[in-house]
Scaffold this active site. Sequence first.
Site, PDB file in Angstrom:
ATOM      1  N   CYS A   1      -4.325 -11.934  -6.811  1.00 55.24           N
ATOM      2  CA  CYS A   1      -5.490 -11.818  -5.930  1.00 55.24           C
ATOM      3  C   CYS A   1      -6.802 -12.159  -6.628  1.00 55.24           C
ATOM      4  O   CYS A   1      -7.848 -12.162  -5.980  1.00 55.24           O
ATOM      5  CB  CYS A   1      -5.570 -10.403  -5.365  1.00 55.24           C
ATOM      6  SG  CYS A   1      -4.007  -9.800  -4.718  1.00 55.24           S
TER       7      CYS A   1
ATOM      8  N   HIS B   1     -13.360  -5.378  -4.073  1.00 48.55           N
ATOM      9  CA  HIS B   1     -12.043  -5.914  -3.724  1.00 48.55           C
ATOM     10  C   HIS B   1     -11.585  -5.268  -2.415  1.00 48.55           C
ATOM     11  O   HIS B   1     -11.101  -5.950  -1.527  1.00 48.55           O
ATOM     12  CB  HIS B   1     -11.061  -5.644  -4.860  1.00 48.55           C
ATOM     13  CG  HIS B   1      -9.753  -6.344  -4.721  1.00 48.55           C
ATOM     14  ND1 HIS B   1      -9.650  -7.706  -4.577  1.00 48.55           N
ATOM     15  CD2 HIS B   1      -8.481  -5.860  -4.709  1.00 48.55           C
ATOM     16  CE1 HIS B   1      -8.369  -8.047  -4.483  1.00 48.55           C
ATOM     17  NE2 HIS B   1      -7.646  -6.944  -4.554  1.00 48.55           N
TER      18      HIS B   1
ATOM     19  N   HIS C   1      -6.823  -9.732   3.778  1.00 48.70           N
ATOM     20  CA  HIS C   1      -6.622 -10.036   2.354  1.00 48.70           C
ATOM     21  C   HIS C   1      -5.912 -11.376   2.228  1.00 48.70           C
ATOM     22  O   HIS C   1      -4.723 -11.491   2.514  1.00 48.70           O
ATOM     23  CB  HIS C   1      -5.798  -8.919   1.711  1.00 48.70           C
ATOM     24  CG  HIS C   1      -5.762  -8.969   0.218  1.00 48.70           C
ATOM     25  ND1 HIS C   1      -6.180 -10.056  -0.509  1.00 48.70           N
ATOM     26  CD2 HIS C   1      -5.351  -8.041  -0.706  1.00 48.70           C
ATOM     27  CE1 HIS C   1      -6.023  -9.806  -1.799  1.00 48.70           C
ATOM     28  NE2 HIS C   1      -5.535  -8.591  -1.934  1.00 48.70           N
TER      29      HIS C   1
END
Length: 635
Positions: A281, A435, A473
Amino acid sequence: MSRLPLIIGFGGFNSAGRSSMHHSFRRLVLDALPEGDAQTTRASLASLMGLLHYRAGQWVNQQGIAIELDSYLREIDPILRAGTLIRQLETNLFDADKLLYHKRSELTAEPDKPLSFLLKKRQLPDPLPLSWQLSQADQDMVRVEIQGSLTVLTENYHSASVKSAGQLPSGFDPEKRYASRNHPRGLQLSILGASDAIQSLGLDWEQVLARLSPDQVSVYAGSSMSQMDYNGNGGMLQARLLGKKVTSKQLPLGFAEMPADFINAYVLGNLGSTGTNVAACATFLYNLRQGIRDIRAGTHRLCIVGTSEAPITPEVMDGYATMGALADDQTLLALDRGRSTPDYRRACRPFGENAGFTLAESAQFIVLCEDNLALEMGASIHGMVNDVFVNADGYKKSIASPGIGNYITMAKAAAATRNLIGETGLQQRSYVQAHGTGTPQNRITESHILSEVAQAWGIAHWPVAALKSYIGHSLASASADQLICSLGTWQYGLIPGILTVDAIAHDVHQQNLDILLQHKQIGPQGMDAVLINAKGFGGNNATASVLAPHIAAKMLTTRHGKKAMSAYQQRNETVRENAAAYDAAMIKGQVEPIYRFDHQVLSSDALQMDQFSLRLATHSHAIDLRVENPYPEYL
């Protein structure tokens, strides 16, 4: 002196729409925008979703009937909202209520009778099992008799446990935008996203290249999951088990660095450096670090940095759901007692009572440019990348759990930010794009990291935003989404709040933090810097310090002087007009993506070389072969 890595262009697509000209940002804060900007973004979305067309000099609706634009956009506003951002998964990708799986079954013959059935000759297994006895049934069929039992796989269907996703806007199909030739979805988005970034520059790309040697452009772009749909690695792994053939394209198009390869080969014709870092990520920020190092060192004057991720497939969603990472329907219902159906729009709830993250697809690209070239061209400056820090977690108990590395990256990014905007600037004029995945573990661990850094640097109320609450995401592209959202904040003076959360969860660390549950008005120059945070599986931590365009302008004035900046501003006026013209043409559907298949393919005939330079017939500047020796002391 180090060259300044300036952001002169950006583009891409995610569940909020097209990124260039801040449209994806505008979708997040649509109700807080001036009406003119809101209407333009509605038009952009309507065009993207196939609800609006410009034909023969007039606007028409989906049925081809002429409409009055403003009233029509207000009329379809609920459709535009419902078809964007996180929402219930739509069936254009796959039917989440009817997912195929195979169940192993044992067929057993009745006592004293063989198991008998008819089968086409071409469907006979190879080699033929020893227990099978064949007899001719007709020209194409045989009768099979088996003594004993037969193991078979039967087709079955089940409903997915997770039905929310941050997928592209309804009706937007990237493969129909160019001759996609069975490209995986992630590579389709790479072509469209990179084209959007390049064409929105307001500069003719060929004229940009004419100022550079062929090796002075670098491209760092990729994905973390690779191309996992049927046209990529997913199909290569599934084909034979499904009774199909592996194609010649599935394996090569499945590589994780293929977005960069596609951009080089079909969009830019790039001959400079290329590649990708794969870092779960945090992939985009790892690539961004590569880009700013190229610019600072002077080895490259222009760099395209990006990621493209298309992970919304049944298999990938099943994998994350099995890990317990995704917010499934049952846990969403448990969060909202009294509801009979899940609130898919609020599936991702960073720093609130939550249940997991929401998978999304996105392709985002930025164009980095060294300051001398940017001023020379009159390029628009959207911000400047100060630095990117990467640290691992050290020893771990669980490969997927967070660790200590993100404390290091955040602390270094805070220090680097203070170095350029001062202690007061860091304390009062910076904020964090967290995040913020929406998992119970992330809300505790990341909030503690941010709180500790804020306390260490004397930041009393550090604003914290979490973009995934809107768009989900997107894995490799997550921090790219965060960066492009931050560019919108500087344009509109507005930090998007976490609107999916009613209250901060009890276990979230809030000391010295201002976790934004509503939009925060700051003014166009109200923030000097943003810290963009990324935490990836395996201990891939990265944090970027990015400076506002007005800070970049101050630094440029210090370096180049007021006279040079005044001349730059005059050149920039034309560039801004060109960028606005591109935006208008995109909304009208008058711009094709850049896709140059079999275009000016170079061979050795186009090359001239001696020991000092290499020259190509297609480029005006030669490649300098006088490579500097980094070890002169050993001569």
